[in-house]
Design a protein around this motif. Structure first.
Motif, mmCIF file in Angstrom:
data_model
loop_
_atom_site.group_PDB
_atom_site.id
_atom_site.type_symbol
_atom_site.label_atom_id
_atom_site.label_comp_id
_atom_site.label_asym_id
_atom_site.label_seq_id
_atom_site.Cartn_x
_atom_site.Cartn_y
_atom_site.Cartn_z
ATOM 1 N N VAL A 19 0.861 -1.178 0.000
ATOM 2 C CA VAL A 19 0.000 0.000 0.000
ATOM 3 C C VAL A 19 0.899 1.231 0.000
ATOM 4 O O VAL A 19 1.687 1.447 0.914
ATOM 5 N N ARG A 20 0.756 2.051 -1.041
ATOM 6 C CA ARG A 20 1.612 3.230 -1.215
ATOM 7 C C ARG A 20 0.957 4.437 -0.539
ATOM 8 O O ARG A 20 -0.181 4.768 -0.830
ATOM 9 N N PHE A 21 1.715 5.097 0.329
ATOM 10 C CA PHE A 21 1.188 6.183 1.156
ATOM 11 C C PHE A 21 1.810 7.526 0.802
ATOM 12 O O PHE A 21 2.970 7.616 0.381
ATOM 13 N N ALA A 22 1.017 8.574 1.050
ATOM 14 C CA ALA A 22 1.540 9.933 1.185
ATOM 15 C C ALA A 22 1.210 10.396 2.597
ATOM 16 O O ALA A 22 0.132 10.100 3.124
ATOM 17 N N GLY A 43 4.170 -4.136 4.338
ATOM 18 C CA GLY A 43 3.161 -3.869 3.323
ATOM 19 C C GLY A 43 2.862 -2.405 3.106
ATOM 20 O O GLY A 43 1.994 -2.067 2.299
ATOM 21 N N ALA A 44 3.559 -1.502 3.812
ATOM 22 C CA ALA A 44 3.363 -0.061 3.651
ATOM 23 C C ALA A 44 4.610 0.563 3.041
ATOM 24 O O ALA A 44 5.736 0.196 3.391
ATOM 25 N N GLN A 45 4.401 1.515 2.156
ATOM 26 C CA GLN A 45 5.518 2.227 1.537
ATOM 27 C C GLN A 45 5.188 3.708 1.440
ATOM 28 O O GLN A 45 4.176 4.083 0.836
ATOM 29 N N LEU A 46 6.004 4.547 2.061
ATOM 30 C CA LEU A 46 5.827 5.988 1.950
ATOM 31 C C LEU A 46 6.507 6.474 0.676
ATOM 32 O O LEU A 46 7.708 6.295 0.501
ATOM 33 N N VAL A 47 5.723 7.093 -0.217
ATOM 34 C CA VAL A 47 6.285 7.532 -1.497
ATOM 35 C C VAL A 47 6.244 9.039 -1.676
ATOM 36 O O VAL A 47 6.845 9.568 -2.613
ATOM 37 N N GLY A 48 5.522 9.767 -0.788
ATOM 38 C CA GLY A 48 5.450 11.213 -0.959
ATOM 39 C C GLY A 48 4.961 11.912 0.289
ATOM 40 O O GLY A 48 4.378 11.293 1.187
ATOM 41 N N TRP A 80 0.727 13.834 -8.357
ATOM 42 C CA TRP A 80 1.154 12.433 -8.440
ATOM 43 C C TRP A 80 0.207 11.502 -7.682
ATOM 44 O O TRP A 80 0.628 10.459 -7.160
ATOM 45 N N LEU A 81 -1.074 11.845 -7.613
ATOM 46 C CA LEU A 81 -2.032 11.034 -6.867
ATOM 47 C C LEU A 81 -2.150 9.609 -7.395
ATOM 48 O O LEU A 81 -2.462 8.687 -6.646
ATOM 49 N N ASP A 82 -1.928 9.422 -8.674
ATOM 50 C CA ASP A 82 -2.029 8.068 -9.241
ATOM 51 C C ASP A 82 -0.965 7.133 -8.683
ATOM 52 O O ASP A 82 -1.078 5.913 -8.831
ATOM 53 N N ASP A 83 0.059 7.688 -8.042
ATOM 54 C CA ASP A 83 1.144 6.876 -7.508
ATOM 55 C C ASP A 83 0.933 6.458 -6.059
ATOM 56 O O ASP A 83 1.813 5.828 -5.456
ATOM 57 N N ILE A 84 -0.232 6.812 -5.473
ATOM 58 C CA ILE A 84 -0.493 6.429 -4.082
ATOM 59 C C ILE A 84 -1.862 5.761 -3.965
ATOM 60 O O ILE A 84 -2.745 5.945 -4.804
ATOM 61 N N ASP A 85 -2.004 4.983 -2.908
ATOM 62 C CA ASP A 85 -3.269 4.303 -2.601
ATOM 63 C C ASP A 85 -3.957 4.895 -1.382
ATOM 64 O O ASP A 85 -5.176 4.794 -1.241
ATOM 65 N N ALA A 86 -3.170 5.504 -0.474
ATOM 66 C CA ALA A 86 -3.725 5.954 0.807
ATOM 67 C C ALA A 86 -2.917 7.123 1.331
ATOM 68 O O ALA A 86 -1.785 7.385 0.891
ATOM 69 N N VAL A 87 -3.511 7.824 2.306
ATOM 70 C CA VAL A 87 -2.818 8.937 2.953
ATOM 71 C C VAL A 87 -2.992 8.841 4.466
ATOM 72 O O VAL A 87 -3.991 8.313 4.961
ATOM 73 N N THR A 88 -2.003 9.345 5.185
ATOM 74 C CA THR A 88 -2.173 9.664 6.596
ATOM 75 C C THR A 88 -2.275 11.180 6.679
ATOM 76 O O THR A 88 -1.558 11.893 5.961
ATOM 77 N N ILE A 89 -3.168 11.680 7.533
ATOM 78 C CA ILE A 89 -3.387 13.121 7.633
ATOM 79 C C ILE A 89 -3.121 13.558 9.069
ATOM 80 O O ILE A 89 -3.779 13.092 10.004
ATOM 81 N N GLY A 90 -2.163 14.451 9.239
ATOM 82 C CA GLY A 90 -1.802 14.959 10.555
ATOM 83 C C GLY A 90 -1.888 16.469 10.630
ATOM 84 O O GLY A 90 -1.138 17.092 11.388
ATOM 85 N N GLY A 107 -10.451 9.057 -4.441
ATOM 86 C CA GLY A 107 -10.321 7.603 -4.418
ATOM 87 C C GLY A 107 -9.210 7.065 -3.550
ATOM 88 O O GLY A 107 -8.739 5.936 -3.775
ATOM 89 N N LYS A 108 -8.815 7.813 -2.522
ATOM 90 C CA LYS A 108 -7.732 7.363 -1.643
ATOM 91 C C LYS A 108 -8.286 6.955 -0.273
ATOM 92 O O LYS A 108 -9.194 7.587 0.266
#
Length: 357
Positions: A19-22, A43-48, A80-90, A107-108
């Motif tokens: 699961v690719r995260f921003a 299973g988690a990858q921070l990409v942005g 680059w939203l197409d490169d992520i599946d999910a976000v954490t918001i802080g 769609g995230k």
């Protein structure tokens, strides 16, 4: 909150194994909690990263060697939203609804820092939006997964504490400790930012059906944050109470689980559990026994937590938050005990106190 697609609708493909995260909003909680435990979650990858301040984006992106960064406060401005599946918001609580809505619409899947929203209606809006877009919505209710809390829950389930009599949450807050610069803009100030921790802990020990039966607030003229707030909780298996004091000389957070056989004292800030036996007639011998047991148990806990903290492994439950959320992104189910519905229930408890105040 999720709505399963019907047979007549197009099925949305499940995310890849990773699961690719921003990470959105690069304040303290994101850089010290979300990002470190994303990096340690299978299973988690921070990409942005995304933030309104360019210097924050540049610093974190360079330090972590990330492929993407965006100076923005909106999902629509992230190219680059197409490169992520999910976000954490802080980001700050006042922005939660707007920021989370933008990513859900695109769609995230969204993992949102507590409190979920500023109003009950905003919580309902996010739940409906996540359902319509078939997205996972989770909230960071982390301390319920801390080592000390999980041990206390296991003891309660096994009967080691005896019959549950009451649960009491106590917070002492030194106003000189590290605090966000926006907390005085919230209703009742620091109460609104920090009370979710006690409310979700109470829901774990007392049940989901708890309600605020009574609340008393001692105000400080000219400030949103009061001197103190006390709230009585009803509707659970036993009574509960929360007392929060915001002008103390020390900062301490404790949860006391009162059983007929043992008392469990959870030191939340240090992630330490101390349990004491029923002291019977409270004789000198009983007092010495409980005093010695309390001292030894707290010392052992302090050493254990100190080693974990020094090595960067004291998670305060954030490891389990990320593990559950990544699992939910994969299986398209609500993350247990930290779903959008759980976050909305906590917001409703907060507003019950606001109404009485």
């Amino acid at each position: 909150m999720l709505l399963r697609p019907s047979a007549s609708r197009t099925t949305i493909a499940a995310p890849p194994t990773t699961v690719r995260f921003a990470a959105v909003g690069l304040g303290w909680v994101t850089t010290h909690r979300h990002i470190p435990w994303l990096g340690r979650t299978a299973g988690a990858q921070l990409v942005g990263v995304v933030d309104r301040r360019a210097e924050r984006v540049d610093s974190v992106r360079a330090r972590l060697n990330l492929p993407h960064g965006a100076v923005s406060s909106s999902a629509d401005e992230v190219p680059w939203l197409d490169d992520i599946d999910a976000v954490t918001i802080g980001t700050s609580p006042a922005t939660h609804h707007a920021v989370a809505s933008g990513f859900l619409r695109r769609g995230k899947d969204v993992l949102l820092e507590k409190p979920l929203t500023m109003t009950i209606q905003e919580s309902r809006d996010l739940l409906a939006l996540a359902s319509r877009n078939e997205r996972v919505l989770g909230v960071v209710h982390n301390f319920q997964f801390a080592r000390s809390v999980r041990r206390a829950l296991r003891m309660l389930e096994r009967g080691s504490l005896g019959s549950l009599r009451e649960v009491w949450g106590l917070q002492l807050s030194n106003p000189r400790r590290r605090l966000p610069d926006w907390y005085e803009e919230l209703p009742l100030g620091l109460f609104y930012d920090e009370s979710p921790h006690f409310f979700y802990l109470m829901r774990r020990f007392l049940g989901d059906g708890i309600a605020v039966g009574d609340a008393a607030v001692v105000h400080r003229s000219g400030r949103q944050t009061p001197i103190s707030i006390g709230a009585q909780l009803t509707g659970g298996v036993v009574p509960g109470r929360i007392d929060m004091h915001f002008e103390a000389p020390v900062s301490e957070w404790h949860l006391m689980v009162v059983g007929s056989r043992r008392l469990a004292i959870i030191d939340i800030f240090r992630d330490i559990l101390v349990t004491l036996p029923n002291d019977g007639e409270h004789s000198a011998r009983d007092i010495l026994r409980t005093s010695a047991e309390a001292g030894v148990r707290h010392l052992v806990g302090a050493v254990t937590s100190g080693v974990l903290h020094a090595s960067g492994r004291l998670a305060y439950g954030n490891d389990e938050v990320l593990r559950r959320f990544v699992g939910s992104c994969r299986n398209r189910a609500d993350p247990a005990s930290m779903s959008g519905k759980d976050g909305a229930a906590v917001v409703a408890l907060q507003h019950a106190v606001l109404k009485m105040a």
